[in-house]
Design a protein around this motif. Structure first.
Motif, short mmCIF file in Angstrom:
data_model
loop_
_atom_site.label_atom_id
_atom_site.label_comp_id
_atom_site.label_asym_id
_atom_site.label_seq_id
_atom_site.Cartn_x
_atom_site.Cartn_y
_atom_site.Cartn_z
N LEU A 1 13.98 11.22 21.80
CA LEU A 1 13.03 11.85 22.70
C LEU A 1 11.86 10.93 23.02
O LEU A 1 11.44 10.80 24.17
N VAL A 2 11.35 10.23 21.99
CA VAL A 2 10.24 9.29 22.18
C VAL A 2 10.69 8.14 23.07
O VAL A 2 9.99 7.75 24.00
N ALA A 3 11.89 7.58 22.78
CA ALA A 3 12.39 6.46 23.56
C ALA A 3 12.59 6.86 25.02
O ALA A 3 12.20 6.13 25.95
N TRP A 4 13.16 8.06 25.23
CA TRP A 4 13.37 8.53 26.60
C TRP A 4 12.04 8.74 27.31
O TRP A 4 11.87 8.35 28.47
N GLY A 5 11.07 9.33 26.62
CA GLY A 5 9.75 9.59 27.22
C GLY A 5 8.99 8.33 27.56
O GLY A 5 8.28 8.27 28.57
N LEU A 6 9.14 7.29 26.73
CA LEU A 6 8.38 6.06 26.95
C LEU A 6 9.03 5.13 27.96
O LEU A 6 8.35 4.41 28.69
N PHE A 7 10.36 5.13 28.00
CA PHE A 7 11.05 4.12 28.83
C PHE A 7 11.78 4.70 30.02
O PHE A 7 12.37 3.97 30.80
N ILE B 1 8.97 8.52 10.14
CA ILE B 1 8.60 9.50 11.17
C ILE B 1 7.09 9.47 11.40
O ILE B 1 6.61 9.46 12.54
N ALA B 2 6.33 9.45 10.31
CA ALA B 2 4.86 9.46 10.40
C ALA B 2 4.34 8.24 11.14
O ALA B 2 3.34 8.32 11.86
N LEU B 3 5.02 7.10 10.97
CA LEU B 3 4.57 5.87 11.64
C LEU B 3 4.72 5.95 13.16
O LEU B 3 4.10 5.17 13.89
N THR B 4 5.55 6.88 13.64
CA THR B 4 5.72 7.03 15.09
C THR B 4 4.64 7.92 15.73
O THR B 4 4.59 8.04 16.95
N THR B 5 3.80 8.56 14.89
CA THR B 5 2.88 9.55 15.45
C THR B 5 1.93 9.02 16.53
O THR B 5 1.60 9.77 17.44
N PRO B 6 1.49 7.75 16.48
CA PRO B 6 0.66 7.30 17.62
C PRO B 6 1.40 7.38 18.96
O PRO B 6 0.80 7.67 20.00
N ASP C 1 -0.51 19.56 19.87
CA ASP C 1 -0.82 19.12 21.23
C ASP C 1 -2.25 18.63 21.38
O ASP C 1 -2.63 18.11 22.43
N ILE C 2 -3.06 18.81 20.34
CA ILE C 2 -4.46 18.35 20.39
C ILE C 2 -4.47 16.85 20.14
O ILE C 2 -3.92 16.37 19.14
N PRO C 3 -5.08 16.07 21.05
CA PRO C 3 -5.10 14.61 20.86
C PRO C 3 -5.67 14.22 19.50
O PRO C 3 -6.68 14.74 19.05
N GLY C 4 -4.98 13.32 18.84
CA GLY C 4 -5.41 12.84 17.54
C GLY C 4 -4.82 13.59 16.36
O GLY C 4 -4.69 13.03 15.26
N VAL C 5 -4.44 14.84 16.55
CA VAL C 5 -3.92 15.64 15.44
C VAL C 5 -2.61 15.07 14.90
O VAL C 5 -2.44 14.95 13.69
N PRO C 6 -1.62 14.71 15.77
CA PRO C 6 -0.39 14.13 15.21
C PRO C 6 -0.64 12.90 14.34
O PRO C 6 0.01 12.72 13.31
N VAL C 7 -1.60 12.08 14.74
CA VAL C 7 -1.89 10.87 13.97
C VAL C 7 -2.48 11.23 12.61
O VAL C 7 -2.09 10.68 11.58
N VAL C 8 -3.42 12.19 12.59
CA VAL C 8 -4.01 12.63 11.32
C VAL C 8 -2.92 13.21 10.41
O VAL C 8 -2.85 12.91 9.21
N LEU C 9 -2.05 14.04 10.99
CA LEU C 9 -0.96 14.62 10.20
C LEU C 9 0.00 13.53 9.71
O LEU C 9 0.51 13.59 8.59
N GLY C 10 0.21 12.51 10.55
CA GLY C 10 1.05 11.38 10.15
C GLY C 10 0.47 10.64 8.95
O GLY C 10 1.20 10.26 8.03
N GLU D 1 1.75 10.98 20.88
CA GLU D 1 0.66 11.46 21.74
C GLU D 1 1.05 11.40 23.21
O GLU D 1 0.52 12.14 24.02
N PHE D 2 2.00 10.50 23.55
CA PHE D 2 2.34 10.25 24.96
C PHE D 2 3.60 10.96 25.42
O PHE D 2 3.93 10.91 26.61
N VAL D 3 4.33 11.59 24.49
CA VAL D 3 5.59 12.24 24.85
C VAL D 3 5.50 13.72 24.52
O VAL D 3 5.44 14.08 23.34
N PRO D 4 5.47 14.59 25.53
CA PRO D 4 5.36 16.03 25.26
C PRO D 4 6.48 16.52 24.34
O PRO D 4 7.63 16.09 24.47
N MET D 5 6.14 17.41 23.45
CA MET D 5 7.06 18.09 22.52
C MET D 5 7.59 17.19 21.39
O MET D 5 8.20 17.70 20.45
N SER D 6 7.36 15.88 21.47
CA SER D 6 7.93 15.00 20.43
C SER D 6 7.28 15.26 19.08
O SER D 6 7.95 15.18 18.04
N ALA D 7 5.98 15.58 19.05
CA ALA D 7 5.32 15.87 17.78
C ALA D 7 5.90 17.13 17.14
O ALA D 7 6.03 17.21 15.92
#
Length: 194
Positions: free
Chosen positions: A187-193, A138-143, A55-64, A146-152
């Motif tokens: 989940l990402v698609a639902w959260g974004l759209f 999956i890793a390519l979706t990490t940016p 949930d920390i901003p930037g962490v999912p991207v680093v992990l990706g 950041e915008f969809v809760p629980m998706s990471a």
């Protein structure tokens, strides 16, 4: 000894929390099995899956980025894992690692009881490459995560499940990981759209 790859790796990492105040990512990888790809992917997936770190901003991207580094090496057929020094030197407080492991361990023990070598032909030869490609996708979706809760957390569950499937040679579990991957995309698609 019964097949318990996930619990064993978690105990190895947890033992570090009793020895030092902070744990570097490199230390955690060494404890998990520095020369094996699956334990490293599993460690990254568990970090991403646990409430808090992802949930920390930037962490999912680093992990990706880490997932891509490891999975790409599976694809090119490397025998040992190479990791940049700046990543290996990154540190996290031992108390936080211990809390994360406490949270995940009951689930790990349940998973260890149900995983076993089955349909392992699905993971031989091209199967390992398919798992690596799935992890990279999956890793390519990490940016976006950041915008969809629980998706990471769901993405982390997918990565951890793929890694556990490789560790236990469980093709059925690889199928479960594909389900997690599809769930994460939905989940990402639902959260974004939505």
């Amino acid at each position: 000894m019964p097949n318990a790859p996930l619990s064993t790796i978690l105990r190895r990492i947890d033992s570090l929390t009793k020895e030092q105040e902070t744990i570097s990512f490199g230390n955690a990888l060494d404890a998990a099995g520095q020369h094996s790809f699956a334990p490293i992917l599993l460690t990254i997936g568990l970090i991403m899956m646990a409430p808090g770190p992802a949930d920390i901003p930037g962490v999912p991207v680093v992990l990706g980025v880490l997932i891509i580094i490891v999975a790409a090496q599976i694809l090119i057929g490397r025998k040992h894992v190479w990791m940049p020094q700046w990543i290996e030197r990154r540190k996290i407080r031992s108390k936080r690692v211990h809390t994360m492991i406490d949270h995940v361990m009951p689930w790990a023990q349940r998973l260890d009881r149900i995983t076993k070598p089955r349909y392992s032909w699905l993971l031989r030869h091209a199967g390992g490459g398919i798992v690596a490609i799935a992890c990279i996708l999956i890793a390519l979706t990490t940016p976006l995560l950041e915008f969809v809760p629980m998706s990471a957390n769901v993405a982390g569950a997918a990565i951890a499940t793929f890694a556990l499937a490789l560790l236990s040679k469980d093709g059925l579990l690889a199928g479960v990981a594909i389900f997690f991957s599809v769930a994460m995309v939905a989940l990402v698609a639902w959260g974004l759209f939505h």
